[in-house]
Design a protein around this motif. Structure first.
Motif, PDB file in Angstrom:
ATOM      1  N   ASP A   1       0.828  -1.203   0.000  1.00 30.95           N
ATOM      2  CA  ASP A   1       0.000   0.000   0.000  1.00 30.95           C
ATOM      3  C   ASP A   1       0.863   1.253   0.000  1.00 30.95           C
ATOM      4  O   ASP A   1       0.613   2.201  -0.752  1.00 30.95           O
ATOM      5  CB  ASP A   1      -0.917  -0.007   1.222  1.00 30.95           C
ATOM      6  CG  ASP A   1      -1.663   1.304   1.397  1.00 30.95           C
ATOM      7  OD1 ASP A   1      -2.561   1.583   0.584  1.00 30.95           O
ATOM      8  OD2 ASP A   1      -1.339   2.047   2.353  1.00 30.95           O
ATOM      9  N   ARG A   2       1.904   1.272   0.844  1.00 31.03           N
ATOM     10  CA  ARG A   2       2.813   2.421   0.876  1.00 31.03           C
ATOM     11  C   ARG A   2       3.591   2.550  -0.438  1.00 31.03           C
ATOM     12  O   ARG A   2       3.872   3.666  -0.896  1.00 31.03           O
ATOM     13  CB  ARG A   2       3.782   2.289   2.053  1.00 31.03           C
ATOM     14  CG  ARG A   2       3.160   2.421   3.430  1.00 31.03           C
ATOM     15  CD  ARG A   2       2.523   3.782   3.652  1.00 31.03           C
ATOM     16  NE  ARG A   2       1.162   3.842   3.120  1.00 31.03           N
ATOM     17  CZ  ARG A   2       0.563   4.937   2.690  1.00 31.03           C
ATOM     18  NH1 ARG A   2       1.203   6.083   2.689  1.00 31.03           N
ATOM     19  NH2 ARG A   2      -0.674   4.909   2.248  1.00 31.03           N
TER      20      ARG A   2
ATOM     21  N   VAL B   1       2.543   1.685  -3.492  1.00 29.53           N
ATOM     22  CA  VAL B   1       1.660   2.257  -4.515  1.00 29.53           C
ATOM     23  C   VAL B   1       1.418   3.733  -4.233  1.00 29.53           C
ATOM     24  O   VAL B   1       1.414   4.561  -5.158  1.00 29.53           O
ATOM     25  CB  VAL B   1       0.319   1.487  -4.572  1.00 29.53           C
ATOM     26  CG1 VAL B   1      -0.620   2.126  -5.586  1.00 29.53           C
ATOM     27  CG2 VAL B   1       0.552   0.029  -4.926  1.00 29.53           C
ATOM     28  N   ALA B   2       1.224   4.090  -2.949  1.00 31.30           N
ATOM     29  CA  ALA B   2       0.938   5.481  -2.592  1.00 31.30           C
ATOM     30  C   ALA B   2       2.101   6.408  -2.934  1.00 31.30           C
ATOM     31  O   ALA B   2       1.892   7.543  -3.380  1.00 31.30           O
ATOM     32  CB  ALA B   2       0.614   5.573  -1.101  1.00 31.30           C
TER      33      ALA B   2
ATOM     34  N   LYS C   1       3.452   5.145  -7.105  1.00 34.19           N
ATOM     35  CA  LYS C   1       2.433   5.241  -8.160  1.00 34.19           C
ATOM     36  C   LYS C   1       1.257   6.096  -7.680  1.00 34.19           C
ATOM     37  O   LYS C   1       0.108   5.662  -7.684  1.00 34.19           O
ATOM     38  CB  LYS C   1       1.911   3.846  -8.536  1.00 34.19           C
ATOM     39  CG  LYS C   1       2.984   2.813  -8.821  1.00 34.19           C
ATOM     40  CD  LYS C   1       3.643   3.038 -10.172  1.00 34.19           C
ATOM     41  CE  LYS C   1       4.645   1.931 -10.464  1.00 34.19           C
ATOM     42  NZ  LYS C   1       5.324   2.134 -11.767  1.00 34.19           N
ATOM     43  N   PRO C   2       1.514   7.326  -7.277  1.00 36.14           N
ATOM     44  CA  PRO C   2       0.451   8.131  -6.640  1.00 36.14           C
ATOM     45  C   PRO C   2      -0.759   8.389  -7.541  1.00 36.14           C
ATOM     46  O   PRO C   2      -1.882   8.469  -7.051  1.00 36.14           O
ATOM     47  CB  PRO C   2       1.163   9.435  -6.277  1.00 36.14           C
ATOM     48  CG  PRO C   2       2.354   9.490  -7.176  1.00 36.14           C
ATOM     49  CD  PRO C   2       2.776   8.071  -7.385  1.00 36.14           C
TER      50      PRO C   2
ATOM     51  N   TYR D   1      -2.054   6.413  -9.712  1.00 37.25           N
ATOM     52  CA  TYR D   1      -2.865   5.204  -9.859  1.00 37.25           C
ATOM     53  C   TYR D   1      -3.389   4.692  -8.515  1.00 37.25           C
ATOM     54  O   TYR D   1      -4.138   3.729  -8.481  1.00 37.25           O
ATOM     55  CB  TYR D   1      -2.040   4.094 -10.522  1.00 37.25           C
ATOM     56  CG  TYR D   1      -1.561   4.442 -11.904  1.00 37.25           C
ATOM     57  CD1 TYR D   1      -2.387   4.321 -13.009  1.00 37.25           C
ATOM     58  CD2 TYR D   1      -0.260   4.905 -12.106  1.00 37.25           C
ATOM     59  CE1 TYR D   1      -1.940   4.637 -14.285  1.00 37.25           C
ATOM     60  CE2 TYR D   1       0.193   5.230 -13.375  1.00 37.25           C
ATOM     61  CZ  TYR D   1      -0.646   5.090 -14.463  1.00 37.25           C
ATOM     62  OH  TYR D   1      -0.206   5.410 -15.717  1.00 37.25           O
ATOM     63  N   TYR D   2      -2.957   5.342  -7.426  1.00 36.90           N
ATOM     64  CA  TYR D   2      -3.296   4.841  -6.089  1.00 36.90           C
ATOM     65  C   TYR D   2      -4.799   4.699  -5.851  1.00 36.90           C
ATOM     66  O   TYR D   2      -5.255   3.641  -5.400  1.00 36.90           O
ATOM     67  CB  TYR D   2      -2.664   5.752  -5.033  1.00 36.90           C
ATOM     68  CG  TYR D   2      -2.879   5.281  -3.608  1.00 36.90           C
ATOM     69  CD1 TYR D   2      -2.245   4.145  -3.138  1.00 36.90           C
ATOM     70  CD2 TYR D   2      -3.702   5.986  -2.739  1.00 36.90           C
ATOM     71  CE1 TYR D   2      -2.427   3.705  -1.833  1.00 36.90           C
ATOM     72  CE2 TYR D   2      -3.896   5.562  -1.439  1.00 36.90           C
ATOM     73  CZ  TYR D   2      -3.253   4.420  -0.988  1.00 36.90           C
ATOM     74  OH  TYR D   2      -3.446   3.998   0.298  1.00 36.90           O
TER      75      TYR D   2
ATOM     76  N   MET E   1      -5.850   0.809  -5.186  1.00 36.13           N
ATOM     77  CA  MET E   1      -6.216   0.491  -3.806  1.00 36.13           C
ATOM     78  C   MET E   1      -7.641   0.972  -3.513  1.00 36.13           C
ATOM     79  O   MET E   1      -7.896   1.757  -2.610  1.00 36.13           O
ATOM     80  CB  MET E   1      -5.221   1.130  -2.836  1.00 36.13           C
ATOM     81  CG  MET E   1      -3.776   0.710  -3.055  1.00 36.13           C
ATOM     82  SD  MET E   1      -3.518  -1.083  -2.994  1.00 36.13           S
ATOM     83  CE  MET E   1      -3.878  -1.421  -1.284  1.00 36.13           C
TER      84      MET E   1
END
Length: 312
Positions: free
Chosen positions: A121-122, A124-125, A128-129, A131-132, A136
């Motif tokens: 989760d971290r 992607v955040a 890949k902000p 697409y976050y 998620m």
């Protein structure tokens, strides 16, 4: 050993900490305070992240589930330890012992897998902000938590059932303060090497799978952060991950020491001390770390306290 000497075990005796058993009431008070602080702290996190709309994000959803698991985890072990310290009642029935072992290991395994999910989760955040929000989404978060439990359940059930079917001839004293698989396996009067290896393989699989995912995720996070142009942006990104890193270092360190050894007979005493980190120290530090180092949780706590004052 002859099969005629094998008896049906009705109960086990938890040895606890024999060297300091004379300090029972002091140890009871210390562990009671730690138990209450852990339970209340994790309950506060669950309440705040559920009540505050600003915290209805994937990060806090996973944190809420993790805190719930921690509450269940400590309640599987600490209450019996408190009874041992206060009343000296060290006996535990055969059924209760294996139920405790299953709950402890299932929640522990699910927690480690959830740690890996929180790392993703971290990743992607931060990496890949854009697409976050798409990746998620609530459905994905729910499926990831379900997958953690669904993977842990058959693995832990299989090994606990296998150990419960071993013949136990005596002595029935478990050199630990709760029913863990290692001490239980070594009480068997049969050839337990295959079961011990099975337990080692399964626990190593869960720990290593979670650890590898976490290392890969945070390696990419560090690379991404170092590419940020602003020092302030770097500091903000590191601060969101630092608390998670502290928690997982404590969990992995103690668990790897306890479980990632194919033969544990000579390490049972040291395992007992290391297990205190998992069952007492880490659940106590988790809410402290996640609240003291998190500005959003600070704000939510202040607003909640303010609403309580107004309602009065």
């Amino acid at each position: 050993m002859e099969m005629g000497n094998i008896t049906n075990v009705q109960e086990f005796i938890l040895e606890g900490f024999p060297a300091i058993q004379h300090l029972g009431k002091v140890l009871f008070l210390v562990h009671l305070l730690a138990y209450l602080a852990s339970t209340i702290g994790n309950a506060v996190i669950m309440t705040i992240t559920s009540a505050d709309p600003w915290l209805h994000t994937p990060m806090y959803f996973f944190l809420r589930i993790f805190s719930f698991m921690e509450c269940c985890f400590i309640n599987a072990v600490i209450p019996k330890l408190l009874v041992i310290f206060l009343l000296g009642r060290q006996t535990i029935s055969f059924l209760a012992c294996f139920i405790q072992a299953f709950v402890f290991l299932f929640l522990g395994a699910s927690g480690f897998l959830l740690i890996a999910v929180m790392s993703l989760d971290r990743y992607v955040a931060i990496c890949k902000p854009l697409y976050y929000p798409t990746i998620m989404n609530p459905k994905t978060c729910f499926l990831l938590v379900t997958a953690c439990c669904a993977l842990a359940f058959p693995l832990i059930t299989g090994v606990v059932v296998k150990v419960s079917q071993l013949p136990f001839c005596g002595p029935h004293v478990i050199p630990h303060f709760f029913c863990d698989l290692g001490p239980l396996i070594h009480l068997s009067c049969s050839d337990f090497r295959s079961v011990e290896m099975l337990a080692f393989v399964l626990t190593s699989f869960i720990l290593l799978t979670s650890l590898i995912i976490t290392i890969i995720a945070y390696s990419n996070i560090v690379v991404t952060i170092m590419r940020l142009p602003s020092a302030r942006e770097k500091q903000k990104a590191f601060s969101t991950c630092s608390s998670h890193l502290i928690v997982l270092s404590l969990m992995y360190g103690s668990s790897v020491f306890i479980y990632m050894k194919p033969k544990q007979r000579n390490r049972l005493d040291s395992n007992r001390e290391a297990a205190l980190v998992n069952t007492v120290v880490t659940p106590l530090l988790n809410p402290v770390i996640y609240t003291l180092r998190n500005k959003q949780v600070h704000r939510a706590l202040r607003e909640t306290m303010h609403r309580i004052k107004i309602s009065r």
